[in-house]
Design a protein around this motif. Structure first.
Motif, PDB file in Angstrom:
ATOM      1  N   ARG A 159       0.847  -1.213   0.070  1.00 52.08           N
ATOM      2  CA  ARG A 159       0.052  -0.096  -0.142  1.00 52.08           C
ATOM      3  C   ARG A 159       0.781   1.338  -0.008  1.00 52.08           C
ATOM      4  NH1 ARG A 159      -4.650   0.599   4.509  1.00 52.08           N
ATOM      5  NH2 ARG A 159      -5.410  -1.284   3.420  1.00 52.08           N
ATOM      6  N   SER A 160       1.939   1.258   0.798  1.00 50.01           N
ATOM      7  CA  SER A 160       2.881   2.442   0.981  1.00 50.01           C
ATOM      8  C   SER A 160       3.802   2.705  -0.398  1.00 50.01           C
ATOM      9  CB  SER A 160       3.598   2.374   2.200  1.00 50.01           C
ATOM     10  OG  SER A 160       4.335   1.264   2.012  1.00 50.01           O
ATOM     11  N   THR A 161       3.765   1.699  -1.168  1.00 48.87           N
ATOM     12  CA  THR A 161       4.595   1.864  -2.448  1.00 48.87           C
ATOM     13  C   THR A 161       3.845   1.974  -3.732  1.00 48.87           C
ATOM     14  OG1 THR A 161       4.857  -0.498  -2.635  1.00 48.87           O
ATOM     15  CG2 THR A 161       6.285   1.141  -1.207  1.00 48.87           C
ATOM     16  N   MET A 162       2.535   1.785  -3.801  1.00 46.51           N
ATOM     17  CA  MET A 162       1.724   1.615  -5.063  1.00 46.51           C
ATOM     18  C   MET A 162       1.214   3.320  -5.119  1.00 46.51           C
ATOM     19  SD  MET A 162      -0.383  -1.728  -4.514  1.00 46.51           S
ATOM     20  CE  MET A 162      -1.455  -1.613  -5.876  1.00 46.51           C
ATOM     21  N   SER A 163       1.350   3.599  -6.521  1.00 47.53           N
ATOM     22  CA  SER A 163       1.244   4.946  -6.676  1.00 47.53           C
ATOM     23  C   SER A 163      -0.376   5.196  -7.174  1.00 47.53           C
ATOM     24  CB  SER A 163       1.835   5.582  -7.942  1.00 47.53           C
ATOM     25  OG  SER A 163       1.515   6.628  -8.258  1.00 47.53           O
ATOM     26  N   LEU A 164      -1.135   5.632  -6.211  1.00 47.13           N
ATOM     27  CA  LEU A 164      -2.689   6.128  -6.702  1.00 47.13           C
ATOM     28  C   LEU A 164      -2.612   7.300  -7.558  1.00 47.13           C
ATOM     29  CD1 LEU A 164      -5.631   5.158  -6.281  1.00 47.13           C
ATOM     30  CD2 LEU A 164      -5.497   6.917  -4.342  1.00 47.13           C
ATOM     31  N   SER A 165      -1.516   8.136  -7.441  1.00 46.30           N
ATOM     32  CA  SER A 165      -1.540   9.207  -8.482  1.00 46.30           C
ATOM     33  C   SER A 165      -1.231   8.456 -10.009  1.00 46.30           C
ATOM     34  CB  SER A 165      -0.299  10.096  -8.072  1.00 46.30           C
ATOM     35  OG  SER A 165      -0.454  10.445  -6.946  1.00 46.30           O
ATOM     36  N   ARG A 166      -0.828   7.536 -10.031  1.00 44.71           N
ATOM     37  CA  ARG A 166      -0.529   7.100 -11.452  1.00 44.71           C
ATOM     38  C   ARG A 166      -1.627   6.353 -11.705  1.00 44.71           C
ATOM     39  NH1 ARG A 166      -0.153   2.553 -13.616  1.00 44.71           N
ATOM     40  NH2 ARG A 166      -0.086   1.570 -11.578  1.00 44.71           N
ATOM     41  N   PHE A 167      -2.323   5.472 -11.017  1.00 46.94           N
ATOM     42  CA  PHE A 167      -3.412   4.877 -11.422  1.00 46.94           C
ATOM     43  C   PHE A 167      -4.521   5.887 -11.600  1.00 46.94           C
ATOM     44  CE2 PHE A 167      -7.821   3.347 -10.007  1.00 46.94           C
ATOM     45  CZ  PHE A 167      -7.737   2.007 -10.643  1.00 46.94           C
ATOM     46  N   TYR A 168      -4.639   6.898 -10.828  1.00 48.65           N
ATOM     47  CA  TYR A 168      -5.572   8.001 -11.316  1.00 48.65           C
ATOM     48  C   TYR A 168      -5.525   8.655 -12.503  1.00 48.65           C
ATOM     49  CZ  TYR A 168      -8.215  12.486 -11.085  1.00 48.65           C
ATOM     50  OH  TYR A 168      -9.240  13.634 -11.516  1.00 48.65           O
ATOM     51  N   SER A 169      -4.145   8.926 -12.799  1.00 43.85           N
ATOM     52  CA  SER A 169      -3.914   9.654 -14.326  1.00 43.85           C
ATOM     53  C   SER A 169      -4.359   8.698 -15.361  1.00 43.85           C
ATOM     54  CB  SER A 169      -2.324   9.975 -14.252  1.00 43.85           C
ATOM     55  OG  SER A 169      -2.079  10.458 -15.307  1.00 43.85           O
ATOM     56  N   THR A 170      -3.954   7.449 -15.240  1.00 40.19           N
ATOM     57  CA  THR A 170      -4.010   6.301 -16.250  1.00 40.19           C
ATOM     58  C   THR A 170      -5.416   5.850 -16.564  1.00 40.19           C
ATOM     59  OG1 THR A 170      -1.905   5.590 -15.722  1.00 40.19           O
ATOM     60  CG2 THR A 170      -3.177   4.108 -17.179  1.00 40.19           C
ATOM     61  N   TYR A 171      -6.180   5.599 -15.362  1.00 37.20           N
ATOM     62  CA  TYR A 171      -7.606   4.968 -15.481  1.00 37.20           C
ATOM     63  C   TYR A 171      -8.908   5.614 -14.516  1.00 37.20           C
ATOM     64  CZ  TYR A 171      -4.096   1.154 -15.826  1.00 37.20           C
ATOM     65  OH  TYR A 171      -3.017   0.431 -16.288  1.00 37.20           O
ATOM     66  N   HIS A 172      -8.462   6.833 -14.573  1.00 36.94           N
ATOM     67  CA  HIS A 172      -9.822   7.432 -13.880  1.00 36.94           C
ATOM     68  C   HIS A 172     -10.789   7.533 -14.847  1.00 36.94           C
ATOM     69  CE1 HIS A 172     -12.335   9.849 -11.222  1.00 36.94           C
ATOM     70  NE2 HIS A 172     -12.279  10.971 -12.198  1.00 36.94           N
ATOM     71  N   GLN A 173     -10.563   8.109 -16.246  1.00 37.52           N
ATOM     72  CA  GLN A 173     -11.456   8.098 -17.041  1.00 37.52           C
ATOM     73  C   GLN A 173     -12.662   6.861 -17.189  1.00 37.52           C
ATOM     74  OE1 GLN A 173     -10.462   7.857 -21.445  1.00 37.52           O
ATOM     75  NE2 GLN A 173     -11.238   9.540 -21.760  1.00 37.52           N
ATOM     76  N   TYR A 174     -11.959   5.696 -17.104  1.00 36.98           N
ATOM     77  CA  TYR A 174     -12.752   4.489 -17.235  1.00 36.98           C
ATOM     78  C   TYR A 174     -13.483   4.027 -15.917  1.00 36.98           C
ATOM     79  CZ  TYR A 174      -9.498   4.576 -20.824  1.00 36.98           C
ATOM     80  OH  TYR A 174      -8.361   4.810 -22.009  1.00 36.98           O
ATOM     81  N   LEU A 175     -12.992   4.596 -14.821  1.00 32.28           N
ATOM     82  CA  LEU A 175     -13.682   4.533 -13.636  1.00 32.28           C
ATOM     83  C   LEU A 175     -14.711   5.300 -13.847  1.00 32.28           C
ATOM     84  CD1 LEU A 175     -11.198   4.089 -10.811  1.00 32.28           C
ATOM     85  CD2 LEU A 175     -12.469   2.402 -11.826  1.00 32.28           C
ATOM     86  N   TYR A 176     -14.790   6.655 -13.931  1.00 33.03           N
ATOM     87  CA  TYR A 176     -15.880   7.478 -14.234  1.00 33.03           C
ATOM     88  C   TYR A 176     -16.954   7.094 -15.080  1.00 33.03           C
ATOM     89  CZ  TYR A 176     -18.196  12.079 -14.072  1.00 33.03           C
ATOM     90  OH  TYR A 176     -19.339  12.944 -13.974  1.00 33.03           O
ATOM     91  N   MET A 177     -16.305   6.779 -16.343  1.00 38.94           N
ATOM     92  CA  MET A 177     -17.378   6.243 -17.228  1.00 38.94           C
ATOM     93  C   MET A 177     -18.221   5.049 -16.535  1.00 38.94           C
ATOM     94  SD  MET A 177     -15.835   6.437 -21.063  1.00 38.94           S
ATOM     95  CE  MET A 177     -14.724   4.902 -20.742  1.00 38.94           C
ATOM     96  N   LEU A 178     -17.880   4.203 -15.946  1.00 42.16           N
ATOM     97  CA  LEU A 178     -18.624   3.179 -15.034  1.00 42.16           C
ATOM     98  C   LEU A 178     -19.336   3.701 -14.153  1.00 42.16           C
ATOM     99  CD1 LEU A 178     -15.795   0.504 -14.813  1.00 42.16           C
ATOM    100  CD2 LEU A 178     -17.725   0.265 -16.189  1.00 42.16           C
ATOM    101  N   TYR A 179     -19.079   4.623 -13.402  1.00 43.88           N
ATOM    102  CA  TYR A 179     -19.588   5.416 -12.445  1.00 43.88           C
ATOM    103  C   TYR A 179     -20.978   6.061 -13.080  1.00 43.88           C
ATOM    104  CZ  TYR A 179     -20.965   8.909  -8.893  1.00 43.88           C
ATOM    105  OH  TYR A 179     -21.364   9.839  -7.794  1.00 43.88           O
ATOM    106  N   TRP A 180     -20.533   6.728 -13.962  1.00 40.04           N
ATOM    107  CA  TRP A 180     -21.650   7.887 -14.514  1.00 40.04           C
ATOM    108  C   TRP A 180     -22.804   6.915 -15.133  1.00 40.04           C
ATOM    109  CZ3 TRP A 180     -22.855  12.641 -14.115  1.00 40.04           C
ATOM    110  CH2 TRP A 180     -23.546  13.237 -15.211  1.00 40.04           C
TER     111      TRP A 180
END
Length: 213
Positions: A159-180
């Motif tokens: 958990r302390s070494t996995m980059s949520l910033s990178r995940f957000y930058s790469t995949y947020h668009q697809y999470l948001y599409m699923l959410y919306w």
């Protein structure tokens, strides 16, 4: 346990799905609020209107991180719950089956957006087609599950070494599409008053009566 659409198990399952999506929506709104504060704070620092204090910046990042990981967790659980309803089975769903379902759902939404843009039926507020890749990244669902597990679901050393910033930058668009895509049917705006979620909304720490044998 097997069940059919419309039976008592299905009704209870839909109540749980509603609860899970409301938790997802709540987490996303909290994330939006913290993220907006983070952006405005950064803009103020760049214009010299304020200075950064390390402790305050870390606390804001912590709150934003927590809200976003809750969003990931509840969205993933909601989607797996939706798959359980489609299959009519309350049993454990294999991770690879869940990943295929999420990938298929995300790609259908993406292709729908691209088709609407190409044939001119997209709403005026929609992004330009250049904002959308031709397909969802092949590793998206696997990364979605991994980040759900290790940043929110389980306590893991990664958990302390996995980059949520990178995940957000790469995949947020697809999470948001699923959410919306789910928001219109499952979101809080559908109800004039907060929905009855059975024991969930019957919960109280105030004991008003007590039965005696």
């Amino acid at each position: 346990m097997k069940f059919q659409i419309g039976d008592s198990i299905d009704s209870a399952h839909c109540t749980a799905l509603k609860h899970e999506f409301l938790r997802c929506e709540e987490a996303f709104k909290e994330f939006e609020s913290f993220a907006t504060t983070m952006i405005l704070k950064k803009q103020a620092e760049e214009t010299g209107n304020t200075t950064s204090i390390a402790g305050e910046s870390r606390f804001l990042a912590y709150k934003t991180y927590n809200a976003y990981t809750r969003f990931i967790h509840h969205l993933y659980e909601f989607l797996v719950g939706a798959l359980a309803r489609e299959t009519g089975n309350t049993g454990q769903i294999d991770a690879h089956i869940a990943e295929r379902y999420i990938m298929g759902h995300a790609n259908r939404i993406l292709q729908g957006k691209r088709s609407a843009l190409l044939n001119g039926t997209a709403p005026s507020w929609e992004n330009h087609i250049s904002a959308y890749a031709e397909s969802v990244p092949a590793e998206f669902a696997q990364e979605f599950r991994k980040f759900r597990n290790k940043l929110s679901g389980h306590v893991k050393h990664e958990r302390s070494t996995m980059s949520l910033s990178r995940f957000y930058s790469t995949y947020h668009q697809y999470l948001y599409m699923l959410y919306w895509n789910c928001l219109d049917h499952w979101g809080s705006h559908r109800n004039k008053e907060f929905p009855d979620l059975r024991e969930i909304t019957d919960f109280s720490v105030l004991i008003t009566s007590q039965e005696h044998p």
